[in-house]
Structures are given as structure tokens and as C-alpha cells.
Design a protein around this motif. Structure first.
Motif, short mmCIF file in Angstrom:
data_model
loop_
_atom_site.label_atom_id
_atom_site.label_comp_id
_atom_site.label_asym_id
_atom_site.label_seq_id
_atom_site.Cartn_x
_atom_site.Cartn_y
_atom_site.Cartn_z
N LYS A 441 30.85 51.07 49.26
CA LYS A 441 30.58 51.31 47.84
C LYS A 441 31.26 50.28 46.95
CE LYS A 441 30.42 56.39 48.12
NZ LYS A 441 29.03 56.62 47.74
N PRO A 444 29.76 45.77 46.27
CA PRO A 444 29.39 46.70 47.33
C PRO A 444 28.87 45.98 48.56
CG PRO A 444 27.57 46.46 45.82
CD PRO A 444 28.65 45.52 45.34
N PRO A 535 29.95 52.54 39.09
CA PRO A 535 29.02 52.01 40.10
C PRO A 535 28.82 50.51 39.92
CG PRO A 535 28.12 53.98 39.03
CD PRO A 535 29.35 53.61 38.28
N THR A 546 24.76 52.27 46.66
CA THR A 546 26.10 52.79 46.38
C THR A 546 26.09 54.30 46.18
OG1 THR A 546 25.82 52.18 44.06
CG2 THR A 546 27.05 50.65 45.44
#
Ligand code: FES
Length: 574
Positions: A441, A444, A535, A546
Motif C-alpha cells: 500500500k 505503492p 491513499p 491500494t
């Protein structure tokens, strides 16, 4: 046209009426004679060819050899592109796209009129990505990897892809090499078609495909330009037709026994730590129970037999001439499940029982191994890695396998690189370099950044290794005492996110322990103050990735891709 074969493809090409005309007529624009629609096996050839994936650039020619074999055996070959992932060019990392390749190839295989598929791969992620697709569709499949480059040659010595780059960078920083010399040397390293010719991830995964039983014996080691690579590809074209006729599917080959064989072979060849993640992901597609701890337990009594860079001296071309993977598997003997079935329709034992070894300095015997048992991939646990971390012992410095040092923490590899040349950097050879937010994540895509170079001032003092800890991966061509795949990753709130510069960390590989020497109540206070990073992307593939990627300890697949959907197509609009 009668549906006379009962094959999957005859639902398309054997159809009557308007639908059948549409399926056949558009294909006939390629000039095929009508016999191709007579119910013979239709074989897809999934190629990851691309000029942007230089390790796979010759797969077009490999596909031509596969087609010869398919025609010879009475099949109908159709080549189609699957996403080509070139390790060196793709940003932020090819690993971000492995699952996308797997998803794309799975959907293409299922949606098209195919009875079987030949998987053409080479560069690191293309082999696992295609195997994951084959696992989820479970149509008969065989892999043909593109083979390693010829040995690099520089100033009279062999140089290995990747491995040489790490050394040359250190030499450049330490003043032992000029930029001009590096520029010349890089051309000497890559002098033929093929993937990296060290025992990096591509060579490892090619070997894993062979050890799993999914590609023909010797496929992993023929050099890319070797005529026998093309001969083997032609043979694979013949074999896939047999696999279709006998309905020998990937789930019947890639069993728990096959994965155990692969893990043991990986230990014997000194393979890449990336095999851990990829094998877990492939097993997840098949529903084969496999855990991170299996890699430690199953490899515990397997010594390293193969003397290849980065852990050893030789390169894949030497490995090929010494007898290739079958010679290693024969040497492992009773350590493998000899009765596991393979794409040849024969067992592992039958495939390798007569495989000779021609060079005992490259492939060592079991009773005189290159490195003793206990030098393979170790799985570490502790309050810094509750769900595990791995270290490649054969690539580490023995004196650092038990080490206690103070952490120097960076929230990205870029943050570290910005100060790596700082003569005032507060680090010595005992420092533990922590680089985090590099997991699936976090970055990423879990890039191969964990083996960050050593601080310039320490390189100039002659220090050649330090303990590094990271939630990312390490190139299979790299070396060093590097703790990888720390799980949970920092971006998922793992304890790695709570480490502060100056904390004491203990690495104890013999005890499989990785410990952050900070009391639980202090860690709780730090956790309460921690906030998750946003994110990495607001939309698109990266956002999907992710939102759904799993952690390294289960293979970093997407949660909704685990398992398989088979090859049935529920509806047809024609
Ligand atoms: Fe493609 Fe190494 S960069 S195999």
C-alpha cells in the motif's frame, strides 16, 4: 460446422447460424484454411513481448517456435498479447502491475475460444503474473520462459545483471570507478536477448515454474539465444496439445506437493526472496494452503547447492552447461516429492532421474554443498514484524546475523537517498537503517528498494554491509543483510511505523527474532499519535490496488482476485 470435438473452442468455432459465421468469418480474414475450425484444440499463446520489456523482446520469435509445435501436434495456435512488465523501466515498480497482468491474462484466457494456453514470460513479474492467471482459469497451460542473457563480459571477467550494478555503484561512490567506465561496463553487461542472468527473480521464477512442473525440464536455464530454447518452445507447443487432450490442468500439477518442491528447489538454488511472495500468490489462486512459515520450515534442511551470483560466483549460462535445474532436482532426490506430476505427463522423478551434472563447482553435491543447511530464506517474527519478515541469509554477512543497533529511520527511500552522501550523517557500521512506507500500500506496489546503498562516508571507510530493515522488497540480484517484507507494512499501521531514530533494534536470525526494544506502553502512545498516510492515488488502477492489496505474508494479491473463477463463460451475447 458441427460441434464435433466437445471442446470449449467448438462452442465458438463449431457454432451454427449467424453466431458461428461471425466467429469464423472474422478469423478467416487472417487467411486460415477452414480445417482450423474442425474441432482441433485451439491454443492461445500469451506473449508478454514488448520493446518496453527488453528481457522479453525475443518472445515473438519464441512464439513462432511454439506455433510450429502446436501445428505439428494438430492444434490451432493463436498468439495474443498480455501486459508486458519490464522491471527496469516501469515506475513506480513493476510489482504494482503484477496483479493487473494476472487479471488481464485471466480474463483474456476465459473470454476467448481457447482450449489451452502457452504462457510466454521472462522478466520478473511476467512469470508469476501469468501463472496466477493460469491458476485462476485452470485451463491446461504450459509455461515457456524466455531464458537468461548470455554471461556479461567486462575486462575479462563475467559480470551479472543487477549484481554488477550494485557493485559498480559502490565503486563509483567510493571512487574506484569513473562514470565513463560505468557507461562502458553497462553495455558489456547486457549483450544478448534474455532476462537477468544472475539467480535474480527472473531466473528464480523460471526455476520455480519448472520445479512446480509447469514448464519442460531445462526450460529455465537454456540461454535466450540458444537454439535449444527454441527447440524446447516447439516441444512445448506439442505438449500443450497433449495437455488439452488429457485435461491435465494447472490445479492437478500445482498441488501442495509441487509447492513444497518449489520451496526446496528455491533453497537449493539460492533463489530470490521474491519467490516467497509470488509462490504465496499463485497458491492463493489455487486454494493450496501455503504459509510464510512453510518457506522457513521446508527449506530448513536444504543446503544451497548452486554457486550463482548474487550469493555465489557463476551465472545462468554456467548453470545451464553444468546440467541446469534437472541436475539440481536430481541431486535433491528424496527431499522432493518425486511422484508429483508435471506438464510432461510424467513425474518429477521420471523427468530428472537421469539428469547429469557436468560441473561440480557450479552445482554442488548434496553431501558437499556450496553453502550448508540453514543459509536459505529465514522468516523472522517479533514485535517489529508480528506477521513476519524475511531475510536471505546466503546474501547476508554472517557477522550481522546477530546484531543490536540503534535505528536511523527514513519514511521513504528518497528521504534516505537525499542524505546518503552527507558526511555528517549520524551513522556508523552498527546503525540499523530503517526505510519504511515501501510496502504494497505504502509506496505503492512494494518496490525493490530495501537494500538501500550504504552511507557514502562508511563506504569510503571500507564498510561493506549494514543491517537494513524495510517493508519493501529486494531485487533478487542484490545482496546484503537486509530484512525485507516487514508485515504489517508501515502504511497499514504496522509497528514499523512506530520506530523512531535512536530506538534499539535486535536482529537475531538464528532465533528468527526481530525486536524493537521499546516498551509496549510507549508503543501504545506512539500508535495513538500515528495517522495513516492518504491513499497514493485518488483514482485508477493504483487506487483499486491500494484499496484491495493484501499484505506480503499472503502474497500481495488483491483480495478479490484470490481463488479462481475457472474457465466457464456464463453468458454469450452473440
Ligand atoms: Fe528483466 Fe532483470 S530486469 S529480468
Amino acid at each position: 460446422m458441427a460441434n464435433n470435438g466437445g471442446r470449449r473452442s467448438t462452442e465458438w468455432f463449431g457454432a451454427t447460424g449467424r453466431a458461428g459465421m461471425a466467429y469464423r468469418s472474422w478469423m478467416r480474414s487472417q487467411g486460415f484454411t477452414t480445417e482450423v475450425f474442425d474441432g482441433r484444440p485451439v491454443i492461445g499463446i500469451a506473449t508478454t513481448w514488448s520493446e518496453l520489456a527488453p528481457c522479453n523482446v525475443h518472445l515473438h520469435r519464441v512464439a513462432e517456435s511454439v506455433k510450429r509445435g502446436v501445428w505439428q501436434a494438430g492444434g490451432f495456435p493463436l498468439e495474443f498479447p498480455a501486459m508486458a512488465l519490464g522491471e527496469t523501466l516501469l515506475r513506480p515498480t513493476a510489482m504494482l502491475y503484477r496483479n493487473l497482468l494476472a487479471m488481464e491474462a485471466e480474463e483474456l484466457i476465459r473470454a476467448n475460444p481457447l482450449d489451452g494456453v502457452v504462457l510466454l514470460s521472462g522478466c520478473d513479474k511476467t512469470t508469476p503474473g501469468l501463472l496466477m492467471a493460469a491458476a485462476s482459469t485452470d485451463l491446461p497451460a504450459i509455461m515457456v520462459t524466455g531464458g537468461p542473457k548470455l554471461n556479461g563480459k567486462y575486462q575479462g571477467t563475467d559480470v551479472g545483471s543487477g549484481t554488477a550494478v550494485w557493485r559498480w555503484e559502490e565503486d563509483l561512490v567510493a571512487g574506484r570507478m569513473t562514470q565513463e567506465e560505468c557507461f562502458f561496463a553497462e553495455g558489456c553487461m547486457s549483450r544478448s536477448d534474455g532476462h537477468c542472468m544472475t539467480m535474480g527473480t527472473a531466473s528464480t521464477m523460471a526455476s520455480m515454474a519448472e520445479a512446480l512442473g509447469m514448464q519442460l525440464p531445462y526450460s529455465a536455464t537454456w540461454p535466450a539465444p540458444d537454439s535449444r530454447r527454441y527447440e524446447t518452445a516447439q516441444r512445448a507447443g506439442q505438449v500443450i496439445v497433449d495437455l488439452v487432450n488429457s485435461d491435465l490442468t494447472p490445479s492437478k500439477i500445482m498441488t501442495r506437493q509441487a509447492f513444497e518442491n518449489a520451496i526446496r528447489v528455491n533453497a537449493a538454488i539460492g533463489g530470490s526472496t521474491n519467490a516467497v511472495i509470488h509462490l504465496l500468490a499463485i497458491a492463493g489462486r489455487l486454494g493450496v494452503p501455503l504459509s510464510l512459515d512453510d518457506f522457513d520450515a521446508l527449506a530448513a534442511d536444504v543446503p544451497t547447492l548452486v554457486n550463482l551470483q548474487p550469493s555465489g560466483k557463476y551465472l545462468m549460462e554456467d548453470f545451464c552447461y553444468a546440467g541446469g535445474l534437472p541436475a539440481v532436482m536430481r541431486e535433491l532426490g528424496g527431499l522432493l516429492h518425486g511422484d508429483a506430476i508435471t506438464v510432461t505427463g510424467k513425474t518429477v522423478y521420471e523427468n530428472v532421474s537421469y539428469a547429469p551434472c557436468w560441473n561440480r563447482d557450479v552445482i554442488h553435491p548434496l553431501d558437499k554443498p556450496f553453502q550448508p543447511v540453514g543459509t536459505g530464506t529465514a522468516v523472522l517474527r517479533g514485535n517489529l514484524a508480528p506477521d513476519g519478515a524475511v531475510i536471505k541469509q546466503s546474501a547476508a554477512s554472517p557477522h550481522l546475523l546477530k546484531h543490536r543497533g540503534r535505528a536511523l529511520v527514513f519514511d521513504s527511500p528518497e528521504a534516505y537517498h537525499a542524505v546518503v552522501a552527507d558526511p555528517e550523517l549520524d551513522a556508523d557500521e552498527n546503525t540499523v537503517l530503517v526505510v519504511r512506507y515501501c510496502g504494497p500500500k505504502g509506496y505503492p506496489g512494494m518496490p525493490e528498494v530495501s537494500n538501500v546503498p550504504l552511507p557514502k562516508k562508511l563506504l569510503q571507510r571500507g564498510v561493506r554491509d549494514m543491517v537494513r530493515i524495510c517493508d519493501g522488497r529486494m531485487s533478487g540480484t542484490a545482496y546484503g543483510t537486509v530484512v525485507l517484507h516487514v508485515t504489517p507494512e508501515a502504511a497499514a499501521g504496522g509497528p514499523l511505523a512506530l520506530v523512531r531514530t535512536g530506538d534499539w533494534i535486535t536482529l537475531d536470525v538464528p532465533s528468527r527474532a526481530l525486536t524493537l526494544e521499546v516498551p509496549d506502553d510507549e508503543l501504545a502512545r506512539r500508535r495513538a499519535a500515528w495517522t495513516a498516510p492518504p491513499p497514493a492515488a485518488a483514482r485508477g488502477w493504483t487506487r483499486l490496488y491500494t484499496d484491495h492489496v493484501l499484505q506480503a505474508d499472503t502474497g500481495a494479491d488483491l483480495d478479490f482476485l484470490v481463488g479462481g473463477s475457472g474457465h466457464e463463460v456464463p453468458r454469450d451475447s452473440h
